[in-house]
Design an enzyme around this catalytic site. Sequence first.
Site, PDB file in Angstrom:
ATOM      1  N   ASP A 170       0.838  -1.204   0.000  1.00  0.00           N
ATOM      2  CA  ASP A 170       0.000   0.000   0.000  1.00  0.00           C
ATOM      3  C   ASP A 170       0.870   1.250   0.000  1.00  0.00           C
ATOM      4  OD1 ASP A 170      -2.153  -1.705   0.264  1.00  0.00           O
ATOM      5  OD2 ASP A 170      -2.205  -1.521   2.459  1.00  0.00           O
TER       6      ASP A 170
HETATM    7  N1  URA Z   1      -1.148  -5.988   3.839  1.00  0.00           N
HETATM    8  C1  URA Z   1      -1.634  -4.737   3.888  1.00  0.00           C
HETATM    9  O1  URA Z   1      -2.649  -4.472   4.492  1.00  0.00           O
HETATM   10  N2  URA Z   1      -0.955  -3.773   3.234  1.00  0.00           N
HETATM   11  C2  URA Z   1       0.204  -3.991   2.583  1.00  0.00           C
HETATM   12  O2  URA Z   1       0.798  -3.045   2.022  1.00  0.00           O
HETATM   13  C3  URA Z   1       0.701  -5.300   2.549  1.00  0.00           C
HETATM   14  C4  URA Z   1       0.010  -6.294   3.195  1.00  0.00           C
END
Ligand code: URA
Length: 241
Positions: A112
Amino acid sequence: MALFYLWFRLKMRLDKYLSQSTGFSRKEVKKMLHKGMISVDGEVTKDASLHVAADAHVLMEGYPVEPPGDKYIMLYKPEGFVCSNDDGTHPTVVSLIELPRADELHICGRLDVDTTGLVLLTSNGKWAHRITSPKHKTGKVYRVETADPIPQEAIEQFETGLMLASERFRTKPARLEILSEHEALVTLTEGRYHQVKRMFAAIGNRVVGLHRESVGAIELDEMLEPGEYRFLSDAEVESVQ
Ligand code: URA
């Protein structure tokens, strides 16, 4: 500008580098060298036996020549960058990679925009698939910081699997190692959308910090600063089966 960290996996003779990269024969390459058509790191060279590293800036008649072979890169993703080859809103992780055609690299398992840590990029689609496909069960380790204390029973809940909102199947068994009241390591073998955040949401908690430390046997190099990257060693590449 991203700093360029390298292990000299690709150090090879200049004539071999040019020939493998461009398809010209060694004989043709030697003629070009002789005519002063090749420069390495800003210096014209006629030395076919010069050993060039993967970070060398090699030009043929002024045009960049990429190192031959597939590329395998680890990047320390900073906050604020998206794991996408193209985005209208945020800068992309590929914009940090100073290589020709970096936007064609496969991003192996996306993070993310607010998640930091290890991102692997490669030109080898099969290798990328082995990392991302749940069938291969490549473990990805995340360091998680939470808003509320993490209860002991969460270990079993993660191991059993959780039903996430609007999904039909439980999450695959995940390992939860509680490090302190608000901090844990989570190992996942799949990569659903916002998975770590949604797993903590499913047990009534909230993730406030998320950082990926490793993918399979490949650990984020502690020499790298956010935004920096380096090529993988042969051993790291071969660790992905
Ligand atoms: N899980 C999440 O919630 N975000 C990420 O960036 C990676 C795994």
